[in-house]
Structure formats: structure tokens, C-alpha cells
Design a protein around this motif. Structure first.
Motif, PDB file in Angstrom:
ATOM      1  N   HIS A  39       0.531  11.877   6.275  1.00  0.00           N
ATOM      2  CA  HIS A  39       1.534  10.820   6.109  1.00  0.00           C
ATOM      3  C   HIS A  39       1.613   9.830   7.264  1.00  0.00           C
ATOM      4  O   HIS A  39       2.367   8.846   7.169  1.00  0.00           O
TER       5      HIS A  39
ATOM      6  N   LEU B 238      -1.985   8.193   4.542  1.00  0.00           N
ATOM      7  CA  LEU B 238      -1.031   7.423   3.735  1.00  0.00           C
ATOM      8  C   LEU B 238      -0.066   6.729   4.687  1.00  0.00           C
ATOM      9  O   LEU B 238       1.008   7.241   4.985  1.00  0.00           O
TER      10      LEU B 238
ATOM     11  N   ASN C  14       2.622   4.533   5.535  1.00  0.00           N
ATOM     12  CA  ASN C  14       3.753   3.789   4.989  1.00  0.00           C
ATOM     13  C   ASN C  14       4.845   3.677   6.046  1.00  0.00           C
ATOM     14  O   ASN C  14       4.737   4.227   7.147  1.00  0.00           O
TER      15      ASN C  14
ATOM     16  N   LYS D 141      -5.691   8.740  -3.847  1.00  0.00           N
ATOM     17  CA  LYS D 141      -4.325   8.255  -3.670  1.00  0.00           C
ATOM     18  C   LYS D 141      -4.269   7.176  -2.582  1.00  0.00           C
ATOM     19  O   LYS D 141      -3.622   6.129  -2.745  1.00  0.00           O
TER      20      LYS D 141
ATOM     21  N   ASN E 128      -5.873   3.885  -3.874  1.00  0.00           N
ATOM     22  CA  ASN E 128      -5.009   3.171  -4.821  1.00  0.00           C
ATOM     23  C   ASN E 128      -3.856   2.465  -4.115  1.00  0.00           C
ATOM     24  O   ASN E 128      -3.499   1.333  -4.460  1.00  0.00           O
ATOM     25  N   GLU E 129      -3.269   3.130  -3.119  1.00  0.00           N
ATOM     26  CA  GLU E 129      -2.153   2.512  -2.394  1.00  0.00           C
ATOM     27  C   GLU E 129      -2.622   1.307  -1.578  1.00  0.00           C
ATOM     28  O   GLU E 129      -1.923   0.285  -1.499  1.00  0.00           O
TER      29      GLU E 129
ATOM     30  N   LYS F  68      -3.485  -1.601  -4.047  1.00  0.00           N
ATOM     31  CA  LYS F  68      -2.250  -2.121  -4.631  1.00  0.00           C
ATOM     32  C   LYS F  68      -1.522  -3.032  -3.644  1.00  0.00           C
ATOM     33  O   LYS F  68      -0.899  -4.032  -4.041  1.00  0.00           O
ATOM     34  N   SER F  69      -1.581  -2.713  -2.357  1.00  0.00           N
ATOM     35  CA  SER F  69      -0.869  -3.510  -1.357  1.00  0.00           C
ATOM     36  C   SER F  69      -1.609  -4.793  -0.985  1.00  0.00           C
ATOM     37  O   SER F  69      -1.041  -5.657  -0.306  1.00  0.00           O
TER      38      SER F  69
ATOM     39  N   HIS G 254      -0.581  -0.552   2.967  1.00  0.00           N
ATOM     40  CA  HIS G 254      -0.359   0.865   2.716  1.00  0.00           C
ATOM     41  C   HIS G 254      -1.696   1.580   2.562  1.00  0.00           C
ATOM     42  O   HIS G 254      -2.754   0.961   2.634  1.00  0.00           O
ATOM     43  N   GLY G 255      -1.625   2.878   2.350  1.00  0.00           N
ATOM     44  CA  GLY G 255      -2.861   3.633   2.174  1.00  0.00           C
ATOM     45  C   GLY G 255      -3.599   3.786   3.493  1.00  0.00           C
ATOM     46  O   GLY G 255      -3.018   4.116   4.521  1.00  0.00           O
TER      47      GLY G 255
END
Length: 374
Positions: A233, A237, A239, A267, A270-271, A274-275, A290-291
């Protein structure tokens, strides 16, 4: 050169899927497939010929019509890039490896090194040079989709898909995320011991505090579980610290050990996409990535024929590719990059095996790598 291209195509992770028996049938189906594609393309073009994304225009996005480009017509998502200063926000913790050495005992660090994320402990110090991602968004093509981010550099179209992400990071990028969902009403020992109970949903800030305070004491097994969550995290990932809640599923995966099979790469990819995809506008002044932005950054290093040695240097030829680069300047400016790596001077861009070069000496190692992540 033809022999080299043929070998690279044979070892391409996507091309391999269509080889074998299908190759013997491709000639017989060629006319039928070509005919079907032509009819479908004509129908699609006719339906979309005069359609403009009204919602995008209303939000201030300078976009081109969703129709085939004519000669000389721009294919860029943004016709006129913003001229004002743009801030790129990224929360990737590039100091995570220093954190692990500071907080873990030698034994705990060794155990983490044996997990599926252990290979990252070999990383060189590599900052997220966020303005590189801004340059990519400025050079983004209208054909970008949630599956692939397309950019143009010097007339060369580059495609960043989940295949490139897998080669760069080595993370698992295939698998059904829904297959890992379990009954979240039961007890979770990690949540109950360190986060105030199974019913509470900890935030990323709570997880960082638990790691910083070393709440696991002398429990080596729990130390590694907390570190795995912390690494996922804050590095994979990335964020915002206070706005993100850690899904209960992630605690269950780590507690059960099934996290090793979970498609974290899928995952994260994709993040990230998408961002970034179709996000830049003429007016907006801040963008949150993100990601795993480092993956696209390193991919671009691998693609470019010229990489300024004052920004980054290549230190090896390993797999995954993220292990090979060390940044020199932490935050180069947008102008510096556009006058350097992204300069329109007809310099060819290196495009080997979908922009990730694999030499003959590394083909066998690359195939073994693909076997374990796919």
C-alpha cells in the motif's frame, strides 16, 4: 536482423499464445477474417463519423473527433497542451527499502526477501520523476483505452499495456480478483491484534503508524505480514495517505498466505491507467497518479534511444527491468524533459519486443520469468 526479429516474435508473451496449431490454420482463415474485419470497421466508422465527446468538451478537454485520422490530422488527445504549471501528485514511497532495513531485524528482513516481493529489495534508488508521466499524458494518443496507454514520440507510437507492465515489474498480472473474495464477517487475527478489531476498517495512515511503531514486538511472522501490507500500500498501490481505507480482503489474503497468488500487478496497472488515460485538460492544475507510476517511467527508459545520464543511469540487464535503473536527478522539470527525452528531433525510438529489449543471452531467463508470473 530478420532472424533476430523472428526469434523475438517467437518469445513474445502474447505472440506465443497464438503459435502452434493456430499457425497452420491462419492462412485458411485469412480471407474470411479480413472480410469480417473490413465490414465491422466500415460499420463502426459510419456510426461514429460525426460523433464528438460532448461531455469532454464541456469539461474543457481539447479532444479530437473519434474518427479515423486524415493525412496531417492530429491524433493527440490534447490538441493544445496546457501552458501553465501543472503539479503531478504521487504517493509512491521510494524510501520503502530504507524503511525495511531500519525497522526489521536481519531475520525479519531475510524472511521478507523470500516472499514474492523480495526481488524488489534489489532495487536501485529510483525516484518517481513525476514530470515524465506528465510528458506521457501530453503525448497521449486518442486511441488509448483502459487496456493500453498509447503515446507518440518522434512519430513513433508506443503502447504501454499489462504485458509491458509485467515485464517491467515482475508482478503477477493474470488471475481473477473475484476468485479471492471470502466471507469478511469472520475474525481476522491481524485486525484484532493490531487494528482494534475485525469490524474496523483501517486506513493507510493506520497501517503506516503500525509499521512505524513496530507494534509486532518480537513476533517475526506478524512483522513480515505487516511489512507485506505496508509494501503493497505504499509502493505497489500508491494512493493518498489519509483518504484510503485498506480493504478487508487484503488483511485476509496476508493472514492466510494467499497474497502470493493474488494479481497485484493487474490491480496496480488498472489503477495507474485509470488515473492517466484521457485525464489531462487545458485548465486542470493538479493530477494524482495511482497504482505504480514507476513501472511506466522505467518502461520509457527502456524505450528511449537517448536517456540523459544526468537524470538516470542503467546499472544492469536484469529481469524484472525495474532492477536496472538508478535515478540521478530526483525531479527533472517538464521543460528539461521535453527538450531532452521527448524532443521532436526525428530520433528513432527503440521498439524491441513491444518496447522492452530482450537480448539473445536473456531469452531463456525471460521465458522462465514469464512461466512463474503467468
Amino acid at each position: 536482423m530478420d532472424a533476430e526479429s523472428s526469434i523475438k516474435r517467437r518469445h513474445d508473451p502474447v505472440s506465443m499464445e497464438t503459435m502452434g496449431d493456430e499457425g497452420s490454420k491462419s492462412t485458411k482463415r485469412k480471407d474470411v477474417v479480413d472480410s469480417s474485419i473490413s465490414e465491422a470497421s466500415l460499420l463502426s466508422i459510419e456510426k461514429r463519423r460525426k460523433v464528438i465527446d460532448v461531455s469532454s468538451v464541456s469539461k474543457g478537454k481539447n479532444v479530437v473527433e473519434d474518427v479515423p485520422s486524415k493525412a496531417g490530422e492530429s491524433r493527440f488527445f490534447l490538441k493544445d497542451p496546457p501552458t501553465h504549471s501543472v503539479h503531478m501528485s504521487c504517493n509512491t514511497n521510494v524510501e520503502v527499502f530504507k524503511d525495511l532495513k531500519d525497522k526489521l531485524t536481519d531475520k525479519q528482513h531475510k524472511i521478507f526477501g523470500e516472499t514474492c516481493f523480495g526481488v524488489f529489495t534489489q532495487m536501485q534508488h529510483c525516484y518517481v520523476q513525476a514530470q515524465i508521466l506528465r510528458c506521457c499524458m501530453v503525448r497521449e494518443l486518442i486511441e488509448s483505452t483502459p487496456d493500453a496507454f498509447l503515446i507518440d514520440i518522434n512519430g513513433n507510437e508506443l503502447r504501454f499495456s499489462i504485458r509491458e507492465f509485467a515485464i517491467i515489474t515482475g508482478l503477477k498480472c493474470v488471475g481473477d480478483e473475484d476468485a479471492f473474495k471470502v466471507n469478511c464477517k469472520g475474525r481476522n487475527r491481524i485486525l484484532e491484534t493490531y487494528f482494534g478489531g475485525s469490524k474496523k476498517i483501517p486506513s493507510k495512515a493506520d497501517l503506516i503508524e503500525c509499521f512505524t511503531d513496530k507494534n509486532w514486538g518480537l513476533n517475526d511472522a506478524d512483522a513480515v505480514k505487516i511489512v507485506v501490507l505496508y509494501f503493497i500500500h505504499t509502493y505497489i498501490l500508491s494512493n493518498e495517505k489519509n483518504a484510503v481505507k485498506i480493504p478487508r480482503l487484503h488483511f485476509d489474503l496476508v493472514e492466510s498466505g494467499r497474497y502470493v497468488d493474488y494479481p497485484w500487478g493487474k490491480k496496480a496497472f488498472n489503477e495507474l491507467i485509470k488515473s492517466m488515460t484521457h485525464k489531462m485538460t487545458f485548465e486542470k492544475k493538479i493530477y494524482r497518479l495511482h497504482g505504480m507510476p514507476l513501472a511506466m517511467q522505467v518502461w520509457l527508459y527502456e524505450c528511449c534511444s537517448f536517456v540523459d545520464a544526468t537524470l538516470v543511469v542503467k546499472t544492469g540487464n536484469n529481469i524484472p527491468r525495474m532492477l536496472n535503473w538508478m535515478t540521478i536527478e530526483s525531479q527533472p522539470s517538464f521543460k528539461e524533459l521535453m527538450d531532452g527525452m521527448f524532443k521532436e528531433d526525428n530520433t528513432p525510438v527503440k521498439c524491441c519486443t513491444q518496447h522492452c529489449y530482450i537480448s539473445f543471452l536473456h531469452v531463456f531467463k525471460f521465458l522462465l520469468f514469464l512461466y512463474f508470473i503467468f
